[in-house]
Write an enzyme that holds these catalytic residues in place. Structure first.
Site, PDB file in Angstrom:
ATOM      1  N   GLU A  74     -10.288  -1.576   6.102  1.00  0.00           N
ATOM      2  CA  GLU A  74      -9.173  -1.711   7.034  1.00  0.00           C
ATOM      3  C   GLU A  74      -9.655  -1.613   8.476  1.00  0.00           C
ATOM      4  O   GLU A  74      -9.181  -2.313   9.351  1.00  0.00           O
ATOM      5  CB  GLU A  74      -8.156  -0.616   6.729  1.00  0.00           C
ATOM      6  CG  GLU A  74      -6.908  -0.667   7.553  1.00  0.00           C
ATOM      7  CD  GLU A  74      -5.851   0.304   7.030  1.00  0.00           C
ATOM      8  OE1 GLU A  74      -4.795   0.359   7.620  1.00  0.00           O
ATOM      9  OE2 GLU A  74      -6.108   1.021   6.034  1.00  0.00           O
ATOM     10  N   SER A 134       4.646  -1.171   3.948  1.00  0.00           N
ATOM     11  CA  SER A 134       4.862  -2.524   4.475  1.00  0.00           C
ATOM     12  C   SER A 134       4.951  -3.518   3.326  1.00  0.00           C
ATOM     13  O   SER A 134       4.228  -3.382   2.331  1.00  0.00           O
ATOM     14  CB  SER A 134       3.713  -2.935   5.396  1.00  0.00           C
ATOM     15  OG  SER A 134       3.542  -1.978   6.411  1.00  0.00           O
ATOM     16  N   GLN A 188       0.834  -1.197   0.000  1.00  0.00           N
ATOM     17  CA  GLN A 188       0.000   0.000   0.000  1.00  0.00           C
ATOM     18  C   GLN A 188       0.871   1.250   0.000  1.00  0.00           C
ATOM     19  O   GLN A 188       1.549   1.536   0.992  1.00  0.00           O
ATOM     20  CB  GLN A 188      -0.885  -0.012   1.246  1.00  0.00           C
ATOM     21  CG  GLN A 188      -1.872   1.130   1.320  1.00  0.00           C
ATOM     22  CD  GLN A 188      -2.603   1.158   2.653  1.00  0.00           C
ATOM     23  OE1 GLN A 188      -1.978   1.310   3.702  1.00  0.00           O
ATOM     24  NE2 GLN A 188      -3.906   1.014   2.625  1.00  0.00           N
ATOM     25  N   GLY A 189       0.881   1.971  -1.092  1.00  0.00           N
ATOM     26  CA  GLY A 189       1.678   3.196  -1.199  1.00  0.00           C
ATOM     27  C   GLY A 189       0.810   4.422  -1.029  1.00  0.00           C
ATOM     28  O   GLY A 189       0.480   5.105  -1.998  1.00  0.00           O
ATOM     29  N   SER A 247       1.044   6.611   2.315  1.00  0.00           N
ATOM     30  CA  SER A 247       1.759   7.619   3.108  1.00  0.00           C
ATOM     31  C   SER A 247       2.989   8.150   2.383  1.00  0.00           C
ATOM     32  O   SER A 247       3.645   7.435   1.628  1.00  0.00           O
ATOM     33  CB  SER A 247       2.217   7.014   4.441  1.00  0.00           C
ATOM     34  OG  SER A 247       1.133   6.461   5.124  1.00  0.00           O
TER      35      SER A 247
HETATM   36  C1  LIG Z   1       4.293  -0.407  11.262  1.00  0.00           C
HETATM   37  C2  LIG Z   1       3.709   0.577  10.289  1.00  0.00           C
HETATM   38  C3  LIG Z   1       3.299   0.133   9.049  1.00  0.00           C
HETATM   39  C4  LIG Z   1       2.777   1.028   8.107  1.00  0.00           C
HETATM   40  N1  LIG Z   1       2.428   0.561   6.879  1.00  0.00           N
HETATM   41  C5  LIG Z   1       1.995   1.440   5.932  1.00  0.00           C
HETATM   42  C6  LIG Z   1       1.740   0.999   4.601  1.00  0.00           C
HETATM   43  O1  LIG Z   1       1.890  -0.180   4.286  1.00  0.00           O
HETATM   44  N2  LIG Z   1       1.353   1.915   3.683  1.00  0.00           N
HETATM   45  C7  LIG Z   1       1.160   3.221   4.000  1.00  0.00           C
HETATM   46  O2  LIG Z   1       0.788   3.992   3.129  1.00  0.00           O
HETATM   47  N3  LIG Z   1       1.412   3.690   5.258  1.00  0.00           N
HETATM   48  C8  LIG Z   1       1.828   2.818   6.217  1.00  0.00           C
HETATM   49  N4  LIG Z   1       2.105   3.278   7.495  1.00  0.00           N
HETATM   50  C9  LIG Z   1       2.015   4.716   7.752  1.00  0.00           C
HETATM   51  C10 LIG Z   1       0.925   5.146   8.714  1.00  0.00           C
HETATM   52  O3  LIG Z   1      -0.316   5.100   8.096  1.00  0.00           O
HETATM   53  C11 LIG Z   1       1.305   6.540   9.194  1.00  0.00           C
HETATM   54  O4  LIG Z   1       2.457   6.420   9.976  1.00  0.00           O
HETATM   55  C12 LIG Z   1       0.204   7.188  10.009  1.00  0.00           C
HETATM   56  O5  LIG Z   1      -0.910   7.471   9.214  1.00  0.00           O
HETATM   57  C13 LIG Z   1       0.686   8.464  10.706  1.00  0.00           C
HETATM   58  O6  LIG Z   1       1.319   9.337   9.827  1.00  0.00           O
HETATM   59  P1  LIG Z   1       2.761   9.948  10.200  1.00  0.00           P
HETATM   60  O7  LIG Z   1       3.646   8.810  10.502  1.00  0.00           O
HETATM   61  O8  LIG Z   1       3.153  10.864   9.126  1.00  0.00           O
HETATM   62  O9  LIG Z   1       2.557  10.756  11.530  1.00  0.00           O
HETATM   63  P2  LIG Z   1       1.981  12.284  11.674  1.00  0.00           P
HETATM   64  O10 LIG Z   1       0.741  12.409  10.867  1.00  0.00           O
HETATM   65  O11 LIG Z   1       3.112  13.209  11.405  1.00  0.00           O
HETATM   66  O12 LIG Z   1       1.611  12.291  13.178  1.00  0.00           O
HETATM   67  C14 LIG Z   1       2.553  12.583  14.227  1.00  0.00           C
HETATM   68  C15 LIG Z   1       1.750  12.803  15.507  1.00  0.00           C
HETATM   69  O13 LIG Z   1       0.856  13.914  15.331  1.00  0.00           O
HETATM   70  C16 LIG Z   1      -0.460  13.536  15.618  1.00  0.00           C
HETATM   71  N5  LIG Z   1      -1.409  14.212  14.728  1.00  0.00           N
HETATM   72  C17 LIG Z   1      -1.322  14.398  13.394  1.00  0.00           C
HETATM   73  N6  LIG Z   1      -2.406  15.017  12.919  1.00  0.00           N
HETATM   74  C18 LIG Z   1      -3.221  15.235  13.975  1.00  0.00           C
HETATM   75  C19 LIG Z   1      -4.506  15.827  14.133  1.00  0.00           C
HETATM   76  N7  LIG Z   1      -5.219  16.291  13.108  1.00  0.00           N
HETATM   77  N8  LIG Z   1      -5.033  15.861  15.371  1.00  0.00           N
HETATM   78  C20 LIG Z   1      -4.353  15.357  16.440  1.00  0.00           C
HETATM   79  N9  LIG Z   1      -3.140  14.818  16.348  1.00  0.00           N
HETATM   80  C21 LIG Z   1      -2.579  14.740  15.130  1.00  0.00           C
HETATM   81  C22 LIG Z   1      -0.487  12.036  15.364  1.00  0.00           C
HETATM   82  O14 LIG Z   1      -1.535  11.404  16.081  1.00  0.00           O
HETATM   83  C23 LIG Z   1       0.876  11.603  15.851  1.00  0.00           C
HETATM   84  O15 LIG Z   1       0.849  11.417  17.234  1.00  0.00           O
HETATM   85  C24 LIG Z   1       2.633   2.394   8.449  1.00  0.00           C
HETATM   86  C25 LIG Z   1       3.034   2.831   9.707  1.00  0.00           C
HETATM   87  C26 LIG Z   1       3.570   1.955  10.630  1.00  0.00           C
HETATM   88  C27 LIG Z   1       4.002   2.463  11.957  1.00  0.00           C
END
Ligand SMILES: Cc1cc2nc3c(=O)[nH]c(=O)nc-3n(C[C@H](O)[C@H](O)[C@H](O)COP(=O)(O)OP(=O)(O)OC[C@H]3O[C@@H](n4cnc5c(N)ncnc54)[C@H](O)[C@@H]3O)c2cc1C
Lengths: 382, 294
Positions: free
Chosen positions: A246, A163, A128-129, A131
């Site tokens: 999901e 992932s 899944q691409g 993020s």
């Molecule tokens: C093990 C793992 C597997 C993953 N696999 C995939 C995958 O296969 N494909 C894919 O596309 N993505 C994948 N992801 C990505 C995942 O979906 C993102 O990490 C997640 O959506 C959070 O985005 P970010 O990491 O940019 O954090 P950010 O969005 O930068 O968030 C950082 C912090 O800010 C808080 N925050 C952000 N916005 C708000 C808001 N509006 N209100 C309150 N708090 C907020 C968040 O809760 C968090 O605590 C994976 C992540 C992990 C950890």
């Protein structure tokens, strides 16, 4: 309120149990966690066995190649496979739970014929691409560009936290096709071959020391227009279909698994002396109550969704509670095993893995936003 | 499996919710609509329904924060075939034995530390009024030696304890849902910094957690009513107590200074949640019951 099996469900459960009892002992030993090609082979071989026995895509519609089982039968499938210790969906996760259902719901007849059978047979693995480095919780802020050039899109940009990228054949990719449109309106959903020229995969090491996910660099990758799902610029709506899947039953079998883990932990506590600690014993008891109720919540959500056709917002309530409870479970495990929690062992591996649950698939804060706005109807701030 | 309410169950719940929203039904009216005869067999003049219907009714009673010996009266009729008003009281681990609304009762169903059940005529209890925190639930303190009463059978004692625990959990789950509704209603109308306080994420997340706790508790109560499993009943009470007590506190917090006043009545939710937390089986008892199953 009916929690017991109907005669048809009981029959489904009995046959499945029989099949699992016969099949699981024939499986080869599971590969090492770091052996990705081995894991892919193991996971897809399991999928192939499910396919041959008629259990692939249990909950997929029949015209998509699935079994067309009822939502209750799907839950029975998840429960029984987990209780029997069958392999987890693993590398087939995105194909079976995100990309496949999305193609089934939104694809043309040709796309369904092209993409669905190989997922069900375990021939093709998807990732899944979605993020990007600058688009996580705010997914609609994604910037990876796709420009139309004849019968193809030329895609340039990057994805992160993908992932299973290392072993995937296909990627469900979100790209920006209209940079001028409001951010939710300029997004398109593409199926991209992972071996297409211009795709570079760089594995990322997780805090557990393993390489669960990767960064994708996309440099003028050509994706045929025929591999676009839905209309151009309609990708956000298409994506929401995927995300609701999901948050539906994706973690259901893990709720069953966690109940088993609580019991395993109670046995470890009895053996190691921690059981004499009243506070610890009560913490285990409270986890037992939590995971039992979470399983009931899955049953509730599935019953409701069966009536409405799509998973509802109740999935957010489940995701929120489940991810936090799972973290509490392995924090408790650390207290049960004492200093052993500082060593690299199975309980520690789960404790580390569990840290991702409140982040992946929508962080806990995002789930709370969803509950507050969509279920409770609280106003948006300025 | 189909966990949704049946049409009849839905009608029962919706009808009662509507009736209790329109006005507070008094004891005679509750008796009249059969709240205390729910599980009494039809040939004995009851409604012949089961625990699932009973928890739906008690959830609504909790949402309306009804007073009176609701649980004991229903359980006395359903399990012991006793008419009249009754209250289930457990001899507590610490503190005095307190009986709510003693003068209005006919029976006290006393659960002793050895899990035996004694049925005491309320009039035979030596008691004095004690100042209660919850203004709608006056308390009497039992004094001197407790009268022996009539000893119920062990299976009856177990059922009284389990049913009282589950129905109290249902009350708490209704109260928790009420706390969410009150908090959300206030958060949408009260404005500060030029916008409804419900637009602030800190307030939204308080409310989201309240709802998550209330929903999990509700489903746990329903499931325990269907399965009748003692572990699930203990778990349901645990989750419902948490949802009610924390929900009422958060509701108070969302109301700001208004929440600390007598008039706003938010305190009544919390005080009742505290009372129901100790009724049936309390937290420690539920946890210890669950631990024995592990
Ligand atoms: C093990 C793992 C597997 C993953 N696999 C995939 C995958 O296969 N494909 C894919 O596309 N993505 C994948 N992801 C990505 C995942 O979906 C993102 O990490 C997640 O959506 C959070 O985005 P970010 O990491 O940019 O954090 P950010 O969005 O930068 O968030 C950082 C912090 O800010 C808080 N925050 C952000 N916005 C708000 C808001 N509006 N209100 C309150 N708090 C907020 C968040 O809760 C968090 O605590 C994976 C992540 C992990 C950890």
């Amino acid at each position: 309120m009916q929690l017991s099996d109907t005669p048809a469900e009981a029959d489904f459960r009995r046959r499945l149990r029989e099949w699992l009892g016969k099949t699981l002992p024939e499986l080869p030993p599971a590969p090492e966690p770091a052996d990705w090609p081995g894991r892919r082979a193991y996971d897809t071989a399991w999928q192939r066995r499910l396919f041959d026995a008629g259990y692939a895509g249990v909950h997929w519609p029949v015209d998509a190649g699935g079994r067309g089982a009822t939502p209750s039968e799907h839950l029975i499938f998840l429960e029984e496979t987990e209780l029997a210790g069958a392999p987890y969906v693993g590398a087939n996760f995105v194909g079976l739970l995100h990309a496949g259902p999305t193609v089934a719901a939104e694809g043309t007849p040709e796309q369904r014929a092209r993409f669905l059978p190989p997922i069900l047979r375990g021939d093709e693995v998807w990732c899944q691409g979605f993020s990007e480095p600058d688009a996580g919780s705010d997914l609609a802020a994604l910037r990876t560009r796709a420009v139309r050039d004849g019968d193809a899109y030329v895609v340039t940009g990057g994805k992160i936290w993908t992932s299973h990228a290392e072993v995937a054949d296909w990627c469900e990719l979100l790209v920006r096709t209209d940079p001028q449109a409001p951010k939710h309106r300029g997004i398109t959903w593409l199926a991209m071959r992972m071996d297409a020229p211009g795709v570079t995969v760089r594995p990322l090491r997780t805090l557990a020391g393993t390489t669960e996910f990767a960064e994708l660099f996309l440099d003028e990758v050509r994706v045929p227009v025929g591999d676009r799902l839905g209309a151009e610029n309609d990708g956000w709506r298409v994506t929401m279909v995927t995300l609701s899947f999901e948050r539906g039953t994706a973690f259901a079998s893990e709720a069953v698994a966690c109940r088993r883990e609580v019991r395993r932990l109670a046995r470890a506590a009895r053996a190691g002396g921690a059981w004499d600690d009243l506070e610890l014993r009560r913490e285990l008891a409270s986890l037992e109550a939590e995971f039992t109720a979470l399983w009931r919540l899955v049953q509730w959500n599935v019953s409701e969704a069966a009536a409405r056709g799509v998973p509802g917002a109740g999935g957010s309530v489940f995701k929120l509670r489940f991810s936090e409870a799972r973290q509490r479970l392995y924090d408790t495990a650390a207290r049960v095993v004492g200093t052993e929690a500082l060593l690299d062992g199975p309980w520690t591996a789960q404790r580390l893995q569990g840290l991702s649950y409140t982040i992946a698939a929508g962080t806990s804060q995002i789930q709370r936003n969803i509950v507050a706005r969509r279920i409770l109807g609280l106003p948006k701030g300025r | 499996m189909d966990f949704r309410l049946t049409e009849d169950q839905g009608r029962l719940r919706d009808g009662l919710r509507q009736a209790l929203t329109d006005r507070r039904l008094d004891w005679e009216e509750l008796t009249g609509i059969g709240v205390f005869q729910l599980r009494v067999p039809e040939q004995d003049g009851g409604l012949g329904l089961g625990l699932p219907e009973a928890v739906l009714v008690f959830e609504e009673a909790g949402r309306a924060v009804l007073s009176g010996p609701l649980v004991g009266t229903e359980v006395a009729a359903a399990v012991l075939g006793l008419g009249g008003r009754a209250e289930v009281v457990r001899v507590p681990a610490r503190g005095p034995v307190l009986v709510p609304e003693l003068p209005g009762l006919d029976h006290v169903l006393l659960l002793r530390p050895d899990d035996s059940l004694a049925v005491l005529p309320a009039a035979a209890c030596d008691a004095s009024p004690a100042p209660a925190v919850d203004p709608d639930r006056p308390l009497w303190r039992l004094e001197g030696d407790l009268p022996p009463g009539e000893r119920a059978s062990a299976p009856q004692a177990r059922r009284v304890a389990a049913d009282a625990t589950l129905l109290t959990a249902a009350l708490q789950s209704g109260l928790a849902a009420r706390a969410v509704a009150e908090a959300v209603a206030y958060a949408r109308t009260r404005e500060q910094f030029g916008q409804p306080i419900g637009a602030f994420q800190a307030v939204q997340h308080l409310c989201a957690d309240m709802l998550a706790r209330a929903e999990l508790a509700r489903v746990a109560v329903y499931a325990a009513a269907v399965s009748g499993d003692p572990g699930e009943i203990a778990g349901a009470k645990l989750l419902a107590d948490e949802a009610a007590v924390r929900g009422a506190r958060d509701c108070l917090q969302v109301h700001g200074g208004m929440g600390f006043t007598w008039e706003a009545r938010v305190h009544r939710l919390l005080k009742r949640a505290w009372a129901w937390e100790q009724a049936g089986a309390d937290r420690d008892r539920c946890l210890d019951a669950l631990a024995t199953h592990l």
